[in-house]
Write a protein that holds these residues in place. Structure first.
Motif, PDB file in Angstrom:
ATOM      1  N   ALA A  58     -49.795  -2.798  30.633  1.00  0.00           N
ATOM      2  CA  ALA A  58     -48.497  -3.010  30.000  1.00  0.00           C
ATOM      3  C   ALA A  58     -48.440  -2.315  28.658  1.00  0.00           C
ATOM      4  CB  ALA A  58     -48.226  -4.497  29.839  1.00  0.00           C
ATOM      5  N   ASP A  59     -47.252  -1.902  28.302  1.00  0.00           N
ATOM      6  CA  ASP A  59     -46.979  -1.260  27.022  1.00  0.00           C
ATOM      7  C   ASP A  59     -46.956  -2.336  25.940  1.00  0.00           C
ATOM      8  OD1 ASP A  59     -45.022  -0.505  24.827  1.00  0.00           O
ATOM      9  OD2 ASP A  59     -45.244   1.407  25.873  1.00  0.00           O
ATOM     10  N   ALA A  60     -47.788  -2.206  24.919  1.00  0.00           N
ATOM     11  CA  ALA A  60     -47.874  -3.232  23.885  1.00  0.00           C
ATOM     12  C   ALA A  60     -46.627  -3.265  23.005  1.00  0.00           C
ATOM     13  CB  ALA A  60     -49.107  -3.005  23.018  1.00  0.00           C
ATOM     14  N   LYS A  61     -45.961  -2.135  22.846  1.00  0.00           N
ATOM     15  CA  LYS A  61     -44.781  -2.093  21.972  1.00  0.00           C
ATOM     16  C   LYS A  61     -43.566  -2.744  22.632  1.00  0.00           C
ATOM     17  CE  LYS A  61     -41.878   1.045  19.324  1.00  0.00           C
ATOM     18  NZ  LYS A  61     -41.604   2.446  18.983  1.00  0.00           N
ATOM     19  N   HIS A  62     -43.288  -2.379  23.891  1.00  0.00           N
ATOM     20  CA  HIS A  62     -42.087  -2.873  24.560  1.00  0.00           C
ATOM     21  C   HIS A  62     -42.352  -3.976  25.576  1.00  0.00           C
ATOM     22  CE1 HIS A  62     -41.046   1.295  23.298  1.00  0.00           C
ATOM     23  NE2 HIS A  62     -40.025   0.629  22.796  1.00  0.00           N
ATOM     24  N   LYS A  63     -43.605  -4.248  25.867  1.00  0.00           N
ATOM     25  CA  LYS A  63     -44.032  -5.263  26.835  1.00  0.00           C
ATOM     26  C   LYS A  63     -43.500  -4.963  28.240  1.00  0.00           C
ATOM     27  CE  LYS A  63     -43.066  -8.981  24.024  1.00  0.00           C
ATOM     28  NZ  LYS A  63     -43.003 -10.423  23.744  1.00  0.00           N
ATOM     29  N   VAL A 149     -46.422 -11.103  29.033  1.00  0.00           N
ATOM     30  CA  VAL A 149     -45.962 -10.643  30.349  1.00  0.00           C
ATOM     31  C   VAL A 149     -46.290 -11.701  31.396  1.00  0.00           C
ATOM     32  CG1 VAL A 149     -46.327  -8.910  32.157  1.00  0.00           C
ATOM     33  CG2 VAL A 149     -46.203  -8.199  29.765  1.00  0.00           C
ATOM     34  N   PHE A 150     -47.523 -12.188  31.398  1.00  0.00           N
ATOM     35  CA  PHE A 150     -47.938 -13.181  32.384  1.00  0.00           C
ATOM     36  C   PHE A 150     -47.242 -14.520  32.141  1.00  0.00           C
ATOM     37  CE2 PHE A 150     -51.648 -10.279  32.274  1.00  0.00           C
ATOM     38  CZ  PHE A 150     -51.522  -9.814  33.572  1.00  0.00           C
ATOM     39  N   GLY A 151     -47.043 -14.879  30.878  1.00  0.00           N
ATOM     40  CA  GLY A 151     -46.327 -16.112  30.567  1.00  0.00           C
ATOM     41  C   GLY A 151     -44.890 -16.073  31.061  1.00  0.00           C
ATOM     42  N   ALA A 152     -44.226 -14.941  30.871  1.00  0.00           N
ATOM     43  CA  ALA A 152     -42.840 -14.797  31.332  1.00  0.00           C
ATOM     44  C   ALA A 152     -42.776 -14.864  32.856  1.00  0.00           C
ATOM     45  CB  ALA A 152     -42.256 -13.476  30.833  1.00  0.00           C
ATOM     46  N   ALA A 180     -38.973  -7.163  38.768  1.00  0.00           N
ATOM     47  CA  ALA A 180     -37.962  -8.075  38.220  1.00  0.00           C
ATOM     48  C   ALA A 180     -38.253  -8.383  36.754  1.00  0.00           C
ATOM     49  CB  ALA A 180     -37.914  -9.363  39.035  1.00  0.00           C
ATOM     50  N   TYR A 181     -39.539  -8.556  36.413  1.00  0.00           N
ATOM     51  CA  TYR A 181     -39.896  -8.780  35.009  1.00  0.00           C
ATOM     52  C   TYR A 181     -39.473  -7.583  34.160  1.00  0.00           C
ATOM     53  CZ  TYR A 181     -42.464  -8.609  30.740  1.00  0.00           C
ATOM     54  OH  TYR A 181     -42.762  -8.464  29.403  1.00  0.00           O
ATOM     55  N   ASN A 182     -39.768  -6.360  34.617  1.00  0.00           N
ATOM     56  CA  ASN A 182     -39.403  -5.167  33.852  1.00  0.00           C
ATOM     57  C   ASN A 182     -37.892  -5.060  33.669  1.00  0.00           C
ATOM     58  OD1 ASN A 182     -41.923  -4.215  33.226  1.00  0.00           O
ATOM     59  ND2 ASN A 182     -41.929  -2.575  34.732  1.00  0.00           N
ATOM     60  N   ILE A 183     -37.121  -5.418  34.687  1.00  0.00           N
ATOM     61  CA  ILE A 183     -35.655  -5.368  34.566  1.00  0.00           C
ATOM     62  C   ILE A 183     -35.173  -6.391  33.535  1.00  0.00           C
ATOM     63  CG2 ILE A 183     -33.489  -5.828  35.800  1.00  0.00           C
ATOM     64  CD1 ILE A 183     -34.887  -4.609  38.299  1.00  0.00           C
ATOM     65  N   ARG A 184     -35.713  -7.619  33.608  1.00  0.00           N
ATOM     66  CA  ARG A 184     -35.333  -8.643  32.609  1.00  0.00           C
ATOM     67  C   ARG A 184     -35.722  -8.191  31.205  1.00  0.00           C
ATOM     68  NH1 ARG A 184     -37.718 -12.049  36.330  1.00  0.00           N
ATOM     69  NH2 ARG A 184     -39.474 -12.402  34.933  1.00  0.00           N
TER      70      ARG A 184
END
Length: 195
Positions: A58-63, A149-152, A180-184
Motif C-alpha cells: 500500500a501507498d503510505a501517502k494516500h493509503k 487499510v486492514f482496519g477499514a 472496493a477499499y481503493n474506490i472508497r
C-alpha cells in the motif's frame, strides 16, 4: 480473513494438509462441495484462526493498495514480500514489521535497490537499545497508515469473513474487497482535495 470453521477429524485434517482428499468424502459429493480444502489454521496471539491471508503493498501517502496477494493463513507473511515489491514505485523504502526481518530478506532488498525500514526485534537477554526503540517508533508512524487499510476492510460490510469455498473464490472475494477499499479511499481523497 477467517472462513467458516471446518469440523474435520484429525485423520481428515492430516489428509488435507498432505494435499489429498479423505477417502470417505469422494463417495459424498455434497459433503465434498461444502468443505474448504485450501484454507489452513494459524495461531496468533493465543487464538486459532482458519482461513486466508490478504498481503498488500500500500501507498503510505494516500493509503491506496498497489499490489496484493492471497494465501492460506498458514503461510508466513515474509514469504510473499518479493511478489509485493513494486519496481515502478518512486520510493524505494520498504516498511514492515519485525516478522519480515531476516538476513536473507535484508540481502535481497539491498541487491534489488530497496532500503529496508523493517522493524528490529529484541531477543531473549538482548533487548533493543533505546536508540533502536526510537527508530522503531519512527517507523511505526508510517506503518500505522498501512494498518489503517486492514482496519477499514475489517469495518466494511462483509469484511470480517470470507464466505466462499476454495482458494480461487477467496482470491476473487478478497481482490474485490481490495478494489472496493481503493474506490472508497479515492472518493475520500477527492473530497479532501475539493475542500
Amino acid at each position: 480473513m477467517p472462513v467458516p470453521t471446518q469440523r474435520n477429524s484429525r485423520d481428515e485434517n492430516a489428509e488435507l494438509q498432505a494435499g489429498r482428499t479423505p477417502a470417505g468424502w469422494k463417495q459424498k459429493p455434497a459433503k465434498l462441495r461444502q468443505k474448504d480444502r485450501d484454507a489452513r489454521w494459524i495461531k496468533k496471539h493465543g487464538r486459532r484462526f482458519f482461513g486466508y491471508k490478504n498481503h498488500v503493498n500500500a501507498d503510505a501517502k494516500h493509503k491506496l493498495i498497489r499490489l496484493y496477494a492471497v494465501t492460506d493463513a498458514a503461510v508466513q507473511d515474509s514469504q510473499e514480500l518479493e511478489g509485493l515489491l513494486d519496481t515502478g514505485n518512486t520510493c524505494n523504502d520498504v516498511f514492515a514489521d519485525s516478522a519480515y526481518r531476516s538476513a536473507e530478506i535484508e540481502a535481497k532488498l539491498r541487491v534489488s535497490g530497496y532500503k529496508s525500514r523493517i522493524h528490529r526485534r529484541g531477543r531473549r537477554n538482548h533487548p533493543l537499545s533505546l536508540a533502536q526503540v526510537r527508530v522503531n517508533h519512527a517507523k511505526s508512524r508510517i506503518r500505522a497508515r498501512i494498518e489503517h487499510v486492514f482496519g477499514a476492510q475489517q469495518n466494511a460490510p462483509g469484511g470480517r469473513i470470507v464466505r466462499t469455498i476454495g482458494m480461487v473464490r477467496a482470491r476473487a472475494k478478497i481482490g474485490l474487497q481490495n478494489l472496493a477499499y481503493n474506490i472508497r479511499r479515492l472518493v475520500t481523497l477527492e473530497r479532501l482535495a475539493a475542500a
